[in-house]
Scaffold this active site. Structure first.
Site, PDB file in Angstrom:
ATOM      1  N   GLU A 162      38.540   2.864 -60.655  1.00 47.89           N
ATOM      2  CA  GLU A 162      37.696   1.709 -60.941  1.00 47.89           C
ATOM      3  C   GLU A 162      38.455   0.697 -61.791  1.00 47.89           C
ATOM      4  OE1 GLU A 162      33.357   0.741 -62.982  1.00 47.89           O
ATOM      5  OE2 GLU A 162      34.757   2.097 -63.974  1.00 47.89           O
ATOM      6  N   CYS A 215      25.102   0.137 -73.863  1.00 47.52           N
ATOM      7  CA  CYS A 215      25.861   1.358 -73.570  1.00 47.52           C
ATOM      8  C   CYS A 215      24.943   2.522 -73.228  1.00 47.52           C
ATOM      9  CB  CYS A 215      26.735   1.730 -74.757  1.00 47.52           C
ATOM     10  SG  CYS A 215      27.681   3.235 -74.458  1.00 47.52           S
ATOM     11  N   ASP A 216      25.072   3.019 -72.014  1.00 43.36           N
ATOM     12  CA  ASP A 216      24.438   4.252 -71.571  1.00 43.36           C
ATOM     13  C   ASP A 216      25.338   5.398 -72.053  1.00 43.36           C
ATOM     14  OD1 ASP A 216      23.653   6.512 -70.180  1.00 43.36           O
ATOM     15  OD2 ASP A 216      23.695   5.581 -68.203  1.00 43.36           O
ATOM     16  N   CYS A 242      28.741  -4.891 -69.355  1.00 43.45           N
ATOM     17  CA  CYS A 242      28.339  -4.081 -70.511  1.00 43.45           C
ATOM     18  C   CYS A 242      29.515  -3.946 -71.474  1.00 43.45           C
ATOM     19  CB  CYS A 242      27.846  -2.713 -70.050  1.00 43.45           C
ATOM     20  SG  CYS A 242      26.363  -2.782 -69.027  1.00 43.45           S
ATOM     21  N   TRP A 276      29.743   1.826 -58.042  1.00 42.81           N
ATOM     22  CA  TRP A 276      29.053   0.547 -57.907  1.00 42.81           C
ATOM     23  C   TRP A 276      28.156   0.471 -56.681  1.00 42.81           C
ATOM     24  CZ3 TRP A 276      28.773  -3.413 -61.312  1.00 42.81           C
ATOM     25  CH2 TRP A 276      29.642  -3.386 -62.403  1.00 42.81           C
ATOM     26  N   ALA A 282      20.281   4.707 -63.690  1.00 51.89           N
ATOM     27  CA  ALA A 282      19.217   3.711 -63.682  1.00 51.89           C
ATOM     28  C   ALA A 282      19.795   2.395 -63.186  1.00 51.89           C
ATOM     29  CB  ALA A 282      18.629   3.542 -65.078  1.00 51.89           C
ATOM     30  N   ARG A 305      15.041  -2.783 -68.966  1.00 47.53           N
ATOM     31  CA  ARG A 305      15.109  -3.528 -67.715  1.00 47.53           C
ATOM     32  C   ARG A 305      14.843  -2.664 -66.488  1.00 47.53           C
ATOM     33  NH1 ARG A 305      19.107  -3.268 -64.271  1.00 47.53           N
ATOM     34  NH2 ARG A 305      20.404  -2.195 -65.815  1.00 47.53           N
ATOM     35  N   TYR A 334      18.801   7.287 -71.727  1.00 51.73           N
ATOM     36  CA  TYR A 334      17.620   7.151 -70.877  1.00 51.73           C
ATOM     37  C   TYR A 334      16.710   8.362 -71.041  1.00 51.73           C
ATOM     38  CZ  TYR A 334      19.428   2.981 -68.641  1.00 51.73           C
ATOM     39  OH  TYR A 334      19.870   1.704 -68.408  1.00 51.73           O
ATOM     40  N   ASN A 375      33.731   4.653 -70.198  1.00 51.77           N
ATOM     41  CA  ASN A 375      34.174   3.487 -70.960  1.00 51.77           C
ATOM     42  C   ASN A 375      35.269   3.843 -71.953  1.00 51.77           C
ATOM     43  OD1 ASN A 375      30.705   2.548 -71.124  1.00 51.77           O
ATOM     44  ND2 ASN A 375      32.201   1.859 -69.611  1.00 51.77           N
ATOM     45  N   ARG A 394      28.073  -4.490 -75.313  1.00 50.73           N
ATOM     46  CA  ARG A 394      26.751  -5.032 -75.672  1.00 50.73           C
ATOM     47  C   ARG A 394      25.641  -4.032 -75.363  1.00 50.73           C
ATOM     48  NH1 ARG A 394      23.414  -6.079 -71.391  1.00 50.73           N
ATOM     49  NH2 ARG A 394      24.501  -6.018 -69.399  1.00 50.73           N
ATOM     50  N   ARG A 430      45.716 -13.396 -83.423  1.00 47.68           N
ATOM     51  CA  ARG A 430      44.359 -12.853 -83.455  1.00 47.68           C
ATOM     52  C   ARG A 430      43.595 -13.239 -82.194  1.00 47.68           C
ATOM     53  NH1 ARG A 430      45.416 -14.596 -88.811  1.00 47.68           N
ATOM     54  NH2 ARG A 430      44.460 -16.632 -88.402  1.00 47.68           N
ATOM     55  N   ARG A 431      44.336 -13.599 -81.141  1.00 49.56           N
ATOM     56  CA  ARG A 431      43.699 -14.076 -79.909  1.00 49.56           C
ATOM     57  C   ARG A 431      44.035 -13.203 -78.697  1.00 49.56           C
ATOM     58  NH1 ARG A 431      44.682 -20.662 -80.645  1.00 49.56           N
ATOM     59  NH2 ARG A 431      43.801 -20.775 -82.757  1.00 49.56           N
ATOM     60  N   TYR A 450      33.309  -7.849 -63.536  1.00 53.95           N
ATOM     61  CA  TYR A 450      34.452  -7.640 -64.437  1.00 53.95           C
ATOM     62  C   TYR A 450      35.796  -8.197 -63.962  1.00 53.95           C
ATOM     63  CZ  TYR A 450      31.329  -4.360 -66.824  1.00 53.95           C
ATOM     64  OH  TYR A 450      30.279  -3.796 -67.489  1.00 53.95           O
ATOM     65  N   HIS A 465      22.173   3.521 -76.155  1.00 52.36           N
ATOM     66  CA  HIS A 465      20.939   4.178 -75.753  1.00 52.36           C
ATOM     67  C   HIS A 465      21.151   5.394 -74.858  1.00 52.36           C
ATOM     68  CE1 HIS A 465      21.804   0.819 -72.906  1.00 52.36           C
ATOM     69  NE2 HIS A 465      21.584   1.768 -72.002  1.00 52.36           N
TER      70      HIS A 465
END
Length: 318
Positions: free
Chosen positions: A75, A222-223, A200, A97, A317, A37, A263, A231, A220, A180-181, A139, A261
């Site tokens: 944060e 991850c840099d 993310c 941010w 990025a 992206r 960069y 994280n 979903r 489980r919730r 978030y 991933h």
């Protein structure tokens, strides 16, 4: 494709950080090279798992480069307020941010304002911050004020009371630990387009066994070089805070990544970090038990045994 420096795989069982370094090396050496992206390009693998013991104060705080854990903690505490404007972060010197509103401002106005000057205006000018500093329902908004709607007739709906997922999880952990919730979800499909960046680290789930609280984070996207160190720290912090509030002992943090991933413009960081070896056992102490999950302050957290290698800078990025 460049080959990363060899790392000492035989030490992998001796220090939990080797998991992270092995993942970094696997991506850099064997990841699929793709256009992303941002236009920067990445090397990516799909599906990865890391596990960290949180007993006795242990935390997954990387030692092969300095991780600014206070910045990450500020944060996280900001997320818990439900705020979506960067003004309070910039006031604390947290610029995580800032690049997204800055990019929007530059494109809208044609200005080449510097990041420092933009952040200064955000702090000093409330009207400017209101116009340019909001990130949309990112978030914190989803965590503590998930939007609901109530029917008023003839197919018309009006906004209803927001759902505080974090408060719900605290209550369910206390009253129904076997559930489980125990989930905090950030992926609100209806509001993704209004967010500066869709979440993310999107899904947190918690699990109680033998009086210990375990946490799982599914990410979903991850840099690995810049994002994952923060994280991991924040997810461990989430588990530790919940455990304290619910009279449980910290157990294990499980991290799962989807598109994981690096960069292409992070080559210098990757090669430098993979030349280093982890050391020490950082530990986190929470020195005060506030009345609720929403009353913690930065002064409540102390880290010991943390003697990292030097920080390694790299471009973000947007």
């Amino acid at each position: 494709m460049a080959t990363a420096p060899a790392i000492r795989v035989e030490a992998a069982s001796a220090h939990p950080e080797w998991q992270y370094l092995e993942l970094m090396r696997r991506i850099w050496e064997a990841g699929d090279e793709r256009v992303d992206r941002t236009g920067v390009g990445t090397r990516s693998v799909f599906g990865a798992t890391l596990r960290f013991d949180l007993a006795d104060g242990l935390v997954p705080l990387l030692t092969t480069k300095r991780v600014y854990w206070k910045t990450a903690t500020r944060e996280f505490l900001w997320f818990l307020t439900g705020d979506t404007n960067i003004r309070s972060l910039c006031t604390q010197g947290v610029e995580i941010w800032t690049d997204w509103p800055l990019d929007r401002y530059r494109k809208a106005t044609g200005s080449d304002i510097s990041r420092a000057d933009f952040s200064r205006r955000i702090v000093e000018d409330a009207a400017f911050a209101a116009q340019w500093g909001d990130l949309g329902p990112v978030y914190g908004k989803q965590w503590v004020d998930w939007a609901t709607y109530e029917p008023v007739g003839d197919g018309v709906f009006r906004p209803g009371p927001g759902i505080n997922q974090v408060a719900q999880v605290v209550e369910s952990l206390r009253t129904n630990p076997g559930s489980r919730r125990h989930i905090v979800e950030g992926w609100n499909v209806a509001e993704l387009e209004a967010m500066a960046l869709p979440p993310c680290h999107k899904t947190y789930q918690f699990h109680v066994a033998d009086g210990k609280l375990n946490g799982l984070l599914y990410q979903r996207s991850c840099d690995v070089a810049l994002g994952l160190p923060f994280n991991l720290w924040s997810a461990a912090l989430f588990v530790r805070m919940l455990a304290q509030q619910c009279d449980l002992e910290p157990g294990e943090l499980v991290w799962m990544g989807g598109d994981v991933h690096l960069y292409l413009n992070h080559a210098a960081l990757v090669e430098e970090q993979l030349s280093r070896a982890p050391s020490g056992e950082p530990r986190l102490a929470i020195v005060r038990r506030p009345a609720s999950m929403f009353d913690y302050r930065i002064e409540d957290f102390e880290v010991s045994g943390y003697h990292p290698a030097a920080s390694i800078s790299a471009p973000i990025a947007v």
